[in-house]
Scaffold this motif. Structure first.
Motif, mmCIF file in Angstrom:
data_model
loop_
_atom_site.group_PDB
_atom_site.id
_atom_site.type_symbol
_atom_site.label_atom_id
_atom_site.label_comp_id
_atom_site.label_asym_id
_atom_site.label_seq_id
_atom_site.Cartn_x
_atom_site.Cartn_y
_atom_site.Cartn_z
ATOM 1 N N ARG A 32 22.265 51.499 31.427
ATOM 2 C CA ARG A 32 23.112 51.578 32.608
ATOM 3 C C ARG A 32 23.192 50.163 33.183
ATOM 4 N NH1 ARG A 32 20.388 56.090 36.182
ATOM 5 N NH2 ARG A 32 18.571 54.816 35.668
ATOM 6 N N VAL A 33 24.392 49.653 33.316
ATOM 7 C CA VAL A 33 24.582 48.229 33.585
ATOM 8 C C VAL A 33 25.319 47.992 34.897
ATOM 9 C CG1 VAL A 33 25.625 46.086 32.736
ATOM 10 C CG2 VAL A 33 24.594 47.702 31.122
ATOM 11 N N ALA A 34 24.791 47.072 35.693
ATOM 12 C CA ALA A 34 25.480 46.568 36.879
ATOM 13 C C ALA A 34 25.698 45.074 36.674
ATOM 14 C CB ALA A 34 24.642 46.803 38.130
ATOM 15 N N ILE A 35 26.885 44.595 37.025
ATOM 16 C CA ILE A 35 27.159 43.168 36.942
ATOM 17 C C ILE A 35 27.497 42.656 38.335
ATOM 18 C CG2 ILE A 35 27.950 43.267 34.551
ATOM 19 C CD1 ILE A 35 30.836 42.993 35.650
ATOM 20 N N ALA A 36 27.199 41.383 38.584
ATOM 21 C CA ALA A 36 27.479 40.784 39.881
ATOM 22 C C ALA A 36 27.941 39.355 39.692
ATOM 23 C CB ALA A 36 26.236 40.820 40.775
ATOM 24 N N SER A 37 28.889 38.944 40.510
ATOM 25 C CA SER A 37 29.389 37.581 40.499
ATOM 26 C C SER A 37 30.056 37.308 41.844
ATOM 27 C CB SER A 37 30.372 37.374 39.343
ATOM 28 O OG SER A 37 30.686 36.003 39.192
ATOM 29 N N SER A 38 30.535 36.076 42.044
ATOM 30 C CA SER A 38 31.031 35.681 43.362
ATOM 31 C C SER A 38 32.489 36.033 43.616
ATOM 32 C CB SER A 38 30.852 34.169 43.552
ATOM 33 O OG SER A 38 31.585 33.453 42.572
ATOM 34 N N ASN A 39 33.244 36.312 42.551
ATOM 35 C CA ASN A 39 34.682 36.549 42.694
ATOM 36 C C ASN A 39 34.983 38.039 42.510
ATOM 37 O OD1 ASN A 39 37.523 36.878 41.886
ATOM 38 N ND2 ASN A 39 37.602 34.656 41.894
ATOM 39 N N PRO A 40 35.413 38.734 43.568
ATOM 40 C CA PRO A 40 35.624 40.184 43.460
ATOM 41 C C PRO A 40 36.678 40.571 42.426
ATOM 42 C CG PRO A 40 36.464 39.336 45.561
ATOM 43 C CD PRO A 40 35.677 38.237 44.939
ATOM 44 N N GLU A 41 37.720 39.750 42.273
ATOM 45 C CA GLU A 41 38.752 40.062 41.293
ATOM 46 C C GLU A 41 38.186 39.974 39.875
ATOM 47 O OE1 GLU A 41 43.147 38.416 39.853
ATOM 48 O OE2 GLU A 41 42.289 37.758 41.751
ATOM 49 N N ARG A 42 37.389 38.941 39.612
ATOM 50 C CA ARG A 42 36.788 38.804 38.286
ATOM 51 C C ARG A 42 35.789 39.919 38.021
ATOM 52 N NH1 ARG A 42 34.784 32.824 37.081
ATOM 53 N NH2 ARG A 42 34.383 33.856 35.089
ATOM 54 N N VAL A 43 35.083 40.338 39.059
ATOM 55 C CA VAL A 43 34.147 41.454 38.891
ATOM 56 C C VAL A 43 34.902 42.710 38.483
ATOM 57 C CG1 VAL A 43 32.557 43.007 40.095
ATOM 58 C CG2 VAL A 43 32.393 40.532 40.460
ATOM 59 N N ALA A 44 35.988 43.014 39.185
ATOM 60 C CA ALA A 44 36.764 44.218 38.880
ATOM 61 C C ALA A 44 37.314 44.180 37.460
ATOM 62 C CB ALA A 44 37.897 44.361 39.891
ATOM 63 N N LYS A 45 37.839 43.034 37.047
ATOM 64 C CA LYS A 45 38.384 42.907 35.694
ATOM 65 C C LYS A 45 37.293 43.041 34.647
ATOM 66 C CE LYS A 45 42.433 40.091 36.851
ATOM 67 N NZ LYS A 45 43.103 38.763 36.689
ATOM 68 N N ALA A 46 36.130 42.448 34.908
ATOM 69 C CA ALA A 46 35.031 42.533 33.948
ATOM 70 C C ALA A 46 34.539 43.967 33.801
ATOM 71 C CB ALA A 46 33.884 41.620 34.375
ATOM 72 N N VAL A 47 34.479 44.708 34.912
ATOM 73 C CA VAL A 47 34.059 46.114 34.847
ATOM 74 C C VAL A 47 35.028 46.916 33.994
ATOM 75 C CG1 VAL A 47 33.830 48.233 36.208
ATOM 76 C CG2 VAL A 47 32.770 46.119 37.011
ATOM 77 N N GLU A 48 36.316 46.678 34.155
ATOM 78 C CA GLU A 48 37.308 47.389 33.355
ATOM 79 C C GLU A 48 37.158 47.055 31.875
ATOM 80 O OE1 GLU A 48 39.384 49.837 34.221
ATOM 81 O OE2 GLU A 48 38.265 49.713 36.112
ATOM 82 N N ARG A 49 36.926 45.782 31.566
ATOM 83 C CA ARG A 49 36.737 45.380 30.167
ATOM 84 C C ARG A 49 35.494 46.030 29.574
ATOM 85 N NH1 ARG A 49 36.194 39.255 30.486
ATOM 86 N NH2 ARG A 49 35.849 39.448 28.227
ATOM 87 N N LEU A 50 34.447 46.121 30.364
ATOM 88 C CA LEU A 50 33.215 46.748 29.873
ATOM 89 C C LEU A 50 33.410 48.241 29.673
ATOM 90 C CD1 LEU A 50 30.604 44.847 32.060
ATOM 91 C CD2 LEU A 50 30.850 44.691 29.576
ATOM 92 N N LYS A 51 34.146 48.866 30.570
ATOM 93 C CA LYS A 51 34.421 50.297 30.405
ATOM 94 C C LYS A 51 35.214 50.552 29.135
ATOM 95 C CE LYS A 51 34.338 51.686 35.283
ATOM 96 N NZ LYS A 51 35.130 52.206 36.425
ATOM 97 N N GLU A 52 36.163 49.682 28.858
ATOM 98 C CA GLU A 52 36.967 49.835 27.644
ATOM 99 C C GLU A 52 36.128 49.645 26.382
ATOM 100 O OE1 GLU A 52 40.010 46.948 28.107
ATOM 101 O OE2 GLU A 52 41.049 48.034 29.728
ATOM 102 N N SER A 53 35.059 48.878 26.476
ATOM 103 C CA SER A 53 34.243 48.594 25.297
ATOM 104 C C SER A 53 33.225 49.680 25.007
ATOM 105 C CB SER A 53 33.513 47.259 25.470
ATOM 106 O OG SER A 53 32.446 47.374 26.402
ATOM 107 N N SER A 54 33.038 50.600 25.957
ATOM 108 C CA SER A 54 32.000 51.618 25.800
ATOM 109 C C SER A 54 32.567 52.997 26.108
ATOM 110 C CB SER A 54 30.823 51.332 26.728
ATOM 111 O OG SER A 54 29.909 52.404 26.730
ATOM 112 N N PRO A 55 32.386 53.967 25.213
ATOM 113 C CA PRO A 55 32.884 55.326 25.463
ATOM 114 C C PRO A 55 32.312 55.936 26.741
ATOM 115 C CG PRO A 55 32.208 55.069 23.177
ATOM 116 C CD PRO A 55 31.751 53.845 23.889
ATOM 117 N N ASP A 56 31.068 55.542 27.075
ATOM 118 C CA ASP A 56 30.427 56.100 28.260
ATOM 119 C C ASP A 56 30.498 55.151 29.455
ATOM 120 O OD1 ASP A 56 29.607 58.375 26.817
ATOM 121 O OD2 ASP A 56 27.920 57.255 25.995
ATOM 122 N N GLY A 57 31.290 54.090 29.346
ATOM 123 C CA GLY A 57 31.303 53.057 30.367
ATOM 124 C C GLY A 57 31.753 53.518 31.736
ATOM 125 N N THR A 58 32.526 54.602 31.795
ATOM 126 C CA THR A 58 33.029 55.044 33.098
ATOM 127 C C THR A 58 31.891 55.432 34.039
ATOM 128 O OG1 THR A 58 33.306 57.258 32.168
ATOM 129 C CG2 THR A 58 35.239 55.828 32.223
#
Length: 258
Positions: A32-58
């Motif tokens: 179970r993964v949490a990511i953090a960074s300073s730019n909210p837009e980049r965080v949102a995009k990275a979360v979407e990319r990670l979800k797409e890479s994992s069947p259970d990412g949602t």
């Protein structure tokens, strides 16, 4: 080696480069993964990319914004850790973390020693050096007190091999190595380790860097640079190996031999 499936991981600096590679590989391991960074837009995009890479990412990945360049960095780190543990366990009974990987840092500004001033020294160490120390301070409140738990910091070859114009960063890199060893003593049984990558092909090279990357690869011992996916394996290993504490992995492609 013990499974890390189902364990929780926070990657600070997880929206790109090595940090994103660690988050992606951890998801494939069932974490179970949490990511953090300073730019909210980049965080949102990275979360979407990670979800797409994992069947259970949602359900297995979450994103947070934290700016560690500010004077109140400690309170920002504390709020991040409160928010992450509450996400997994709820406000009334937060679930403590199993692992944290720290890859934050941003671009390195090269400066001749003759141009160094106190402001530059403080700026260089704010995220790369002070933040890891404060993570160590807060760890006992937010990590499971067990030898399965781990914190992994990120430095680089400059800790062991000097480079022109890197005097300030070399000082912090060497200091972080000492801090990693000492935190391994102070935080036991939580394990504390460090990865020292060499040149890795990440977004920090900037746009249009193909020629510079090719030139660097030609000079490299192996004729290639590292990738985030390769480098991420070192962090996963340090989470898995429950005997590893105070350990440094130098996956620098032989750069220390040149």
């Amino acid at each position: 080696m013990p499974s890390i499936s189902g364990q929780t991981l926070l990657v600070i600096g997880g929206t790109s480069g090595i940090g994103f590679g660690v988050a992606k590989l951890a998801l494939s391991e069932g974490m179970r993964v949490a990511i953090a960074s300073s730019n909210p837009e980049r965080v949102a995009k990275a979360v979407e990319r990670l979800k797409e890479s994992s069947p259970d990412g949602t359900t297995m990945v979450h994103g947070y914004t934290v700016d560690l360049s500010q004077p109140d960095m400690e309170s920002r780190l504390q709020k991040l850790l409160i928010d992450v543990t509450a996400t997994y366990g709820g406000d009334d009974s937060p679930e403590l973390l199993d692992h944290l990987v720290f890859t934050a840092g941003g671009p390195i500004e090269h400066r001749p020693t003759s141009d160094i001033d106190l402001e530059f020294i403080h700026k260089c160490g704010q995220v790369r050096f002070a933040a890891p120390l404060l993570i160590g301070k807060l760890a006992s409140q937010f990590f499971k007190p067990h030898w399965k738990s781990s914190i992994t910091f990120t430095s680089g070859k400059v800790a062991e091999k000097p480079l022109p114009l890197y005097t300030v960063f070399a000082a912090y890199a060497a200091g972080l190595s000492g801090a990693t060893r000492n935190l391994a003593l102070d935080l036991k049984p939580i394990r504390v380790n460090q990865v020292n990558p060499g040149a890795v092909i990440t977004e920090l090279w900037g746009k249009g860097a193909e020629d510079r990357i090719e030139a660097a690869a030609r000079k490299a011992l192996l004729g290639k640079l590292g990738t985030p996916e390769e480098t991420a394996e070192a962090y996963i290993y340090l989470m898995r190996d429950t005997t590893a504490t105070g350990v440094f992995i130098n996956n620098s492609g032989g750069e220390l031999l040149l």
